[in-house]
Design a protein around this motif. Structure first.
Motif, PDB file in Angstrom:
ATOM      1  N   VAL A  12      67.701  44.450 -25.946  1.00  0.00           N
ATOM      2  CA  VAL A  12      68.626  45.502 -25.239  1.00  0.00           C
ATOM      3  C   VAL A  12      69.633  46.257 -26.331  1.00  0.00           C
ATOM      4  N   THR A  48      76.606  39.601 -20.034  1.00  0.00           N
ATOM      5  CA  THR A  48      75.775  40.704 -20.488  1.00  0.00           C
ATOM      6  C   THR A  48      76.616  42.000 -20.118  1.00  0.00           C
ATOM      7  N   SER A  81      71.381  46.521 -13.952  1.00  0.00           N
ATOM      8  CA  SER A  81      72.759  46.048 -14.003  1.00  0.00           C
ATOM      9  C   SER A  81      73.166  44.741 -13.409  1.00  0.00           C
ATOM     10  N   GLN A  83      72.810  44.126 -17.595  1.00  0.00           N
ATOM     11  CA  GLN A  83      71.602  43.940 -18.459  1.00  0.00           C
ATOM     12  C   GLN A  83      71.099  42.472 -18.451  1.00  0.00           C
ATOM     13  N   ASP A 119      63.153  45.830 -15.628  1.00  0.00           N
ATOM     14  CA  ASP A 119      63.955  44.517 -15.912  1.00  0.00           C
ATOM     15  C   ASP A 119      63.317  43.532 -16.622  1.00  0.00           C
TER      16      ASP A 119
END
Length: 219
Positions: A12, A48, A81, A83, A119
């Motif tokens: 990420v 996150t 959303s 993450q 994702d």
């Protein structure tokens, strides 16, 4: 002797994705092996980040997008959303590495997140991506569901956090040199060449110093 370049990264981290291209260019036609090393920026249960938040919006506007444009790399702030956590993706990396596809897997994860907005915290998504690079999907999914590589991944994190003392990603460990942050192709190449020369000189010294002697018939 092959020089190993260790790259500590998280899936990420956009700068980890941007670091790939100059590194690939820097090692071209050199006796160098890249080893991607897991590092979780926000391991579970830490929260996150959310892409709609001010922090990410500012970071991307001021840092990521300008750098990517300069480097000619397509990248987007994923709308996922919050993450995803990356421990499952990294456990999958251990599986891929064991099957000789570690670097290919690493690249696929980064591209899936930063170019396709997938994702990568979802087992179904991860399994599909693993299949795309030729891994056995059923075996891969079972490995994640049973957490087969959990301990291996935790050991890798312990190494990064406690032994290598990594505090930011990407971080490159090239021989005895440590470079933090995205680096240019020229900087990486210069460091790699210096380390290759150092390794070569060390090997020559060992060759001409260990076990040499003269016998009764001469030298």
């Amino acid at each position: 002797m092959t020089l190993t370049v260790k790259v500590y990264s998280d899936y990420v981290c956009p700068f980890c994705f941007l670091a790939e291209k100059p590194l690939e260019e820097a090692i071209k036609d050199k006796d160098v092996k890249i080893e991607w090393m897991p590092y979780e920026l926000r391991p579970y249960p830490n929260e996150t980040l959310k892409p709609e938040g001010d922090y990410l919006q500012t970071t991307w506007k001021q840092g990521v997008y300008p750098m990517a444009e300069q480097m000619g790399i397509d990248i987007v702030l994923p709308k996922v959303s919050p993450q995803p956590y990356t421990h499952l993706a990294f456990e999958g990396y251990q599986y891929a590495k064991e099957h000789g596809k570690g670097n290919e897997y690493n690249d696929r994860m980064l591209r899936a997140f930063f170019q396709e907005e997938q994702d990568i915290g979802d087992i179904g998504v991860l399994t599909k991506l693993a299949g795309e690079i030729g891994l056995d999907q059923d075996e891969y999914r079972k490995a994640l569901e049973t957490r087969k590589y959990k301990e291996t991944h935790q050991q890798a994190l312990k190494h990064a956090y406690e032994e290598a003392n990594i505090t930011a990603v990407p971080t490159f460990v090239i021989g005895d040199e440590v470079l933090a942050g995205v680096r240019s192709k020229d900087t990486l190449e210069e460091t790699i060449n210096q380390q290759l020369e150092k390794h070569q000189n060390t090997n020559l010294q060992n060759l001409f110093s260990e076990g040499m002697s003269c016998g009764i018939d001469g030298c």
